[in-house]
Motif scaffolding. Structure first.
Motif, PDB file in Angstrom:
ATOM      1  N   PHE A 425      40.612  37.813  16.308  1.00 16.02           N
ATOM      2  CA  PHE A 425      41.099  39.145  16.688  1.00 16.02           C
ATOM      3  C   PHE A 425      39.926  40.063  17.088  1.00 16.02           C
ATOM      4  N   GLU A 426      38.969  39.493  17.823  1.00 14.30           N
ATOM      5  CA  GLU A 426      37.801  40.263  18.229  1.00 14.30           C
ATOM      6  C   GLU A 426      38.163  41.314  19.274  1.00 14.30           C
ATOM      7  N   ASN A 427      37.425  42.373  19.276  1.00 20.09           N
ATOM      8  CA  ASN A 427      37.534  43.396  20.312  1.00 20.09           C
ATOM      9  C   ASN A 427      36.519  43.060  21.392  1.00 20.09           C
ATOM     10  N   ARG A 428      36.969  42.355  22.431  1.00 19.41           N
ATOM     11  CA  ARG A 428      36.050  41.896  23.474  1.00 19.41           C
ATOM     12  C   ARG A 428      35.485  43.047  24.286  1.00 19.41           C
ATOM     13  N   ALA A 429      36.142  44.190  24.250  1.00 16.08           N
ATOM     14  CA  ALA A 429      35.632  45.362  24.976  1.00 16.08           C
ATOM     15  C   ALA A 429      34.842  46.288  24.056  1.00 16.08           C
ATOM     16  N   GLU A 430      34.453  45.765  22.894  1.00 20.79           N
ATOM     17  CA  GLU A 430      33.776  46.615  21.911  1.00 20.79           C
ATOM     18  C   GLU A 430      32.468  47.181  22.459  1.00 20.79           C
ATOM     19  N   ARG A 431      32.298  48.461  22.263  1.00 24.24           N
ATOM     20  CA  ARG A 431      31.042  49.129  22.579  1.00 24.24           C
ATOM     21  C   ARG A 431      30.344  49.400  21.255  1.00 24.24           C
ATOM     22  N   PHE A 432      29.191  48.775  21.077  1.00 25.58           N
ATOM     23  CA  PHE A 432      28.512  48.837  19.793  1.00 25.58           C
ATOM     24  C   PHE A 432      28.066  50.264  19.476  1.00 25.58           C
ATOM     25  N   PRO A 433      28.323  50.744  18.253  1.00 26.32           N
ATOM     26  CA  PRO A 433      27.856  52.075  17.861  1.00 26.32           C
ATOM     27  C   PRO A 433      26.393  52.060  17.428  1.00 26.32           C
ATOM     28  N   PHE A 434      25.655  51.054  17.877  1.00 28.48           N
ATOM     29  CA  PHE A 434      24.243  50.904  17.520  1.00 28.48           C
ATOM     30  C   PHE A 434      23.549  50.195  18.674  1.00 28.48           C
ATOM     31  N   ASN A 435      22.241  50.179  18.630  1.00 25.92           N
ATOM     32  CA  ASN A 435      21.443  49.481  19.629  1.00 25.92           C
ATOM     33  C   ASN A 435      21.203  48.050  19.134  1.00 25.92           C
ATOM     34  N   PRO A 436      21.846  47.028  19.751  1.00 29.59           N
ATOM     35  CA  PRO A 436      21.686  45.655  19.243  1.00 29.59           C
ATOM     36  C   PRO A 436      20.224  45.204  19.196  1.00 29.59           C
ATOM     37  N   TYR A 452      26.945  36.865   9.273  1.00 29.51           N
ATOM     38  CA  TYR A 452      25.701  37.022  10.022  1.00 29.51           C
ATOM     39  C   TYR A 452      25.509  35.981  11.127  1.00 29.51           C
ATOM     40  N   PRO A 453      25.687  34.665  10.865  1.00 26.63           N
ATOM     41  CA  PRO A 453      25.468  33.708  11.959  1.00 26.63           C
ATOM     42  C   PRO A 453      26.328  33.992  13.185  1.00 26.63           C
ATOM     43  N   THR A 454      27.588  34.365  12.961  1.00 21.56           N
ATOM     44  CA  THR A 454      28.467  34.676  14.087  1.00 21.56           C
ATOM     45  C   THR A 454      28.015  35.954  14.787  1.00 21.56           C
ATOM     46  N   GLU A 455      27.629  36.951  14.007  1.00 20.94           N
ATOM     47  CA  GLU A 455      27.221  38.234  14.577  1.00 20.94           C
ATOM     48  C   GLU A 455      25.976  38.113  15.432  1.00 20.94           C
ATOM     49  N   VAL A 456      24.960  37.426  14.911  1.00 17.73           N
ATOM     50  CA  VAL A 456      23.687  37.405  15.617  1.00 17.73           C
ATOM     51  C   VAL A 456      23.826  36.662  16.944  1.00 17.73           C
ATOM     52  N   LEU A 457      24.685  35.640  16.981  1.00 13.84           N
ATOM     53  CA  LEU A 457      24.918  34.940  18.242  1.00 13.84           C
ATOM     54  C   LEU A 457      25.586  35.867  19.253  1.00 13.84           C
ATOM     55  N   ARG A 458      26.566  36.619  18.788  1.00 14.01           N
ATOM     56  CA  ARG A 458      27.271  37.528  19.693  1.00 14.01           C
ATOM     57  C   ARG A 458      26.365  38.660  20.163  1.00 14.01           C
ATOM     58  N   LEU A 459      25.562  39.217  19.268  1.00 10.92           N
ATOM     59  CA  LEU A 459      24.651  40.299  19.645  1.00 10.92           C
ATOM     60  C   LEU A 459      23.583  39.797  20.616  1.00 10.92           C
ATOM     61  N   LEU A 463      23.010  40.986  24.522  1.00 13.40           N
ATOM     62  CA  LEU A 463      21.731  41.454  25.064  1.00 13.40           C
ATOM     63  C   LEU A 463      21.374  40.705  26.343  1.00 13.40           C
ATOM     64  N   HIS A 464      21.654  39.400  26.344  1.00 12.46           N
ATOM     65  CA  HIS A 464      21.334  38.625  27.545  1.00 12.46           C
ATOM     66  C   HIS A 464      22.143  39.092  28.748  1.00 12.46           C
ATOM     67  N   PHE A 465      23.439  39.252  28.574  1.00  7.93           N
ATOM     68  CA  PHE A 465      24.274  39.669  29.702  1.00  7.93           C
ATOM     69  C   PHE A 465      23.883  41.076  30.178  1.00  7.93           C
ATOM     70  N   GLU A 466      23.463  41.924  29.240  1.00 13.45           N
ATOM     71  CA  GLU A 466      22.999  43.265  29.614  1.00 13.45           C
ATOM     72  C   GLU A 466      21.701  43.179  30.405  1.00 13.45           C
ATOM     73  N   ARG A 467      20.792  42.296  29.955  1.00 12.25           N
ATOM     74  CA  ARG A 467      19.515  42.136  30.658  1.00 12.25           C
ATOM     75  C   ARG A 467      19.746  41.583  32.070  1.00 12.25           C
ATOM     76  N   PHE A 515      17.376  29.243  18.487  1.00 10.87           N
ATOM     77  CA  PHE A 515      16.901  30.415  19.221  1.00 10.87           C
ATOM     78  C   PHE A 515      17.697  30.560  20.504  1.00 10.87           C
ATOM     79  N   LEU A 516      17.766  31.789  20.978  1.00  8.95           N
ATOM     80  CA  LEU A 516      18.286  32.057  22.314  1.00  8.95           C
ATOM     81  C   LEU A 516      17.146  32.605  23.142  1.00  8.95           C
ATOM     82  N   PHE A 517      16.730  31.847  24.170  1.00  4.59           N
ATOM     83  CA  PHE A 517      15.706  32.327  25.103  1.00  4.59           C
ATOM     84  C   PHE A 517      16.428  32.987  26.268  1.00  4.59           C
ATOM     85  N   SER A 518      16.199  34.268  26.443  1.00  5.30           N
ATOM     86  CA  SER A 518      16.953  35.043  27.426  1.00  5.30           C
ATOM     87  C   SER A 518      16.015  35.634  28.467  1.00  5.30           C
ATOM     88  N   SER A 519      16.252  35.263  29.707  1.00  2.53           N
ATOM     89  CA  SER A 519      15.518  35.832  30.835  1.00  2.53           C
ATOM     90  C   SER A 519      16.531  36.499  31.761  1.00  2.53           C
TER      91      SER A 519
END
Length: 592
Positions: A425-436, A452-459, A463-467, A515-519
């Protein structure tokens, strides 16, 4: 006005009494052939709860157990106020005044560095003789208590002291704490409404322990204190009288309620083993669990806290701290503090739960659950004591808690355990109230949580899609952790053809970090050993090898060329899945 007639016992003689067998037959008909055993509820402790209980359940317990004693006073609404390192606590004392003026009945100062806390300011602003105040400290518990005595001479303090050293609960480490704790007992001995020693079962609960483990290892902590602290000047009865319990309460409503009831039943048994009379005045401080809080869809924490608080007060807690819904990413603030404070007020002033004595008493289901949980906890306690007790058995105790926490991570990753707003039941349009990015870099970000494991992957993927959208030339390496290896494997496993599953398993070697390597162009899932990551981080931040203590942040960033070369030199490996790009893997994991 005429006198009220005495109440008559309620009886339904027109309805014939039904046996368990008759009820079971009726259930079988209603289920239309489905096996009632399919409705059984297995708990992480290994207990299995039946879908139906009848009066025979109480007969199996030797008759209905006596209700827990009616509390001498309703539970106290005691919000927790963290005091950061280096602070004199003035700001938090003023927040305490605000809370006490708006419904709080006490406060709990969680002191990161007790030595800087201004006890004189506290005594000048709050009436210590009438205000229930708890103090949690990581060092120098006796020194803080002595300064409070000096700040308010002749005052009998109310509240509690919890000593929470970094390596574990008091009694759980073989270090030189004994003299300090004995001094705490001596200082507080004339204060009937103050408990100077804590059984910190919440330490285990917030690390992922099961309910039975939290009780059993709490009993082992208490046994260590009762065995080690008494001496010629500190009698055993004084140590026992100074003890109180801290318990973390999770959102599984009925098991958590039964856990506190089981504690009330087990405590006299432990005291009896030391030749002590039952302590009718056992003090239990409950707090909503940090283990179950989430960063994603954080308002769901308000709902979790509601069931946790109800379990605590219906289970017999003497005081309650309700955590704020945004504590994982926001500084303490009046809005979330007021909501947490008011939750307890509503349960008392509007729901009137303070007017009920042991509401679970006589329930076939809850009495059975309480008994089974107490038996499981006592058996585990005896096993721990047979292994030498604490602190000798500490490595095995922590390993058992780690195993339980890992099992929770796996259930969440596989979707077998639902975390609303995080893995279902995730909110896929969620706008984080913090800076990931800032949150992942923060050393204060709590990584010891079930989600935590689920959160950190999503955060990290956010960040990658934003970059990618911004086309920034910076690159980042995000440490996803050991548990995320399993999360990635189990979440993606069911999407793969059977022939490709061994390849995925081979790309997640045991004991490595993810790890997630994001370019700007792509995101790549990688793995490396902890040693490789440590060398990589030292190189990137120019930390010399001779500086032994270095905790790398979760998020490392640099220009693309430097990060690519460092990844190559230090031997990070890509997680490969035939026929799927990393982007496809991430998109599927994110439900895109």
């Amino acid at each position: 006005m005429s006198e009220l007639l005495p109440a008559q016992p309620v009886a339904f003689t027109e309805f014939p009494a039904l046996t368990s067998a008759e009820w079971q037959a009726r259930l079988a008909r209603e289920l239309k052939g489905q096996d009632p055993a399919a409705l059984r509820w297995p708990l992480p402790d290994g207990l299995v709860l039946e879908p139906f209980y009848h009066r025979e359940a109480l007969d199996a317990l030797g008759g209905p157990p006596a209700p827990l004693p009616f509390p001498a006073r309703p539970w106290l609404n005691v919000p927790a106020l963290p005091v950061p390192a280096g602070s004199d606590g003035h700001f938090e004392v003023e927040r305490a005044l605000t809370a006490l003026a708006h419904g709080a009945e006490g406060v709990h100062f969680e002191l990161a560095h007790a030595a800087t806390f201004d006890a004189d300011y506290l005594a000048g602003r709050l009436p210590l003789a009438t205000t229930f105040i708890g103090y949690t400290v990581a060092s120098g518990p006796d020194e803080l208590l002595a300064r409070l005595v000096a700040a308010a001479p002749g005052t009998a303090l109310r509240g509690f002291l919890r000593f929470a050293p970094p390596l574990g609960p008091e009694g759980g480490e073989q270090v030189g704490y004994g003299a300090a704790l004995r001094r705490c007992v001596a200082l507080a001995q004339a204060w009937p409404d103050f408990r100077a020693l804590a059984v910190n079962a919440a330490y285990f609960g917030n690390a992922g322990a099961t309910d039975a483990q939290q009780l059993a290892y709490g009993l082992s902590t208490a046994a260590a204190l009762l065995a080690e602290l008494p001496d010629a000047a500190t009698p055993l009865a004084a140590v026992a009288g100074a003890l109180h319990w801290h318990v973390a309460v999770g959102p599984s409503y009925f098991p958590e309620l039964a856990k506190l009831r089981a504690l009330r039943r087990l405590w006299p048994t432990l005291l009896h083993a030391y030749g002590l009379p039952p302590a009718a005045a056992l003090r239990v401080h409950a707090a909503t669990a940090t283990w179950t809080q989430t960063t994603l869809d954080p308002h769901t924490n308000l709902l979790r806290a509601t069931t946790e608080a109800m379990s605590a007060v219906l289970g017999g807690a003497d005081s309650l701290s309700v955590g704020t819904f945004d504590s994982l990413f926001a500084a303490p603030n009046e809005f979330s503090g007021r909501l947490a404070r008011n939750l307890s007020l509503i349960l008392k002033e509007e729901t009137h739960l303070d007017a009920v004595q042991d509401p679970a008493a006589g329930s076939y289901f809850l009495e059975t659950l309480t008994d089974e949980l107490a038996r499981a906890a006592w058996a585990l306690f005896q096993h721990t004591e047979a292994a030498g007790g604490l602190p000798a058995a500490r490595p095995q105790v922590l390993e058992n808690v780690h195993t339980a926490a890992t099992a929770t991570f796996r259930r969440i990753a596989a979707g077998k355990q639902v975390v609303v707003g995080t893995n279902r039941f995730e909110n896929r349009a969620e706008r984080f109230p913090f800076n990931p990015k800032k949150l992942l870099r923060s050393a204060a970000f709590d990584t010891t949580r079930a989600a935590y494991p689920t959160e950190v992957l999503r955060l990290a993927t956010a960040l990658h899609f934003e970059r990618r959208e911004r086309k920034t030339r910076q690159a980042a390496l995000v440490l996803l952790g050991v548990g995320v290896n399993r999360h990635i494997e189990e979440s993606f496993w069911r999407l793969l053809p059977a022939l490709e599953r061994p390849e995925l398993a081979a790309s997640h070697p045991e004991g490595t970090l993810s790890f997630l390597f994001s370019s700007p162009e792509e995101a790549t899932l990688m793995y490396a050993t902890p040693e490789q990551f440590q060398r990589f981080a030292r190189f990137l931040y120019r930390i010399p090898v001779e500086r032994q203590l270095f905790m790398p942040p979760v998020l490392l960033s640099s220009d693309l060329a430097t990060l690519q070369e460092a990844v190559r030199v230090f031997g990070f490996q890509e997680m490969r899945v035939q026929g799927y790009t990393t982007e496809e893997v991430l998109s599927r994991l994110q439900g895109r």
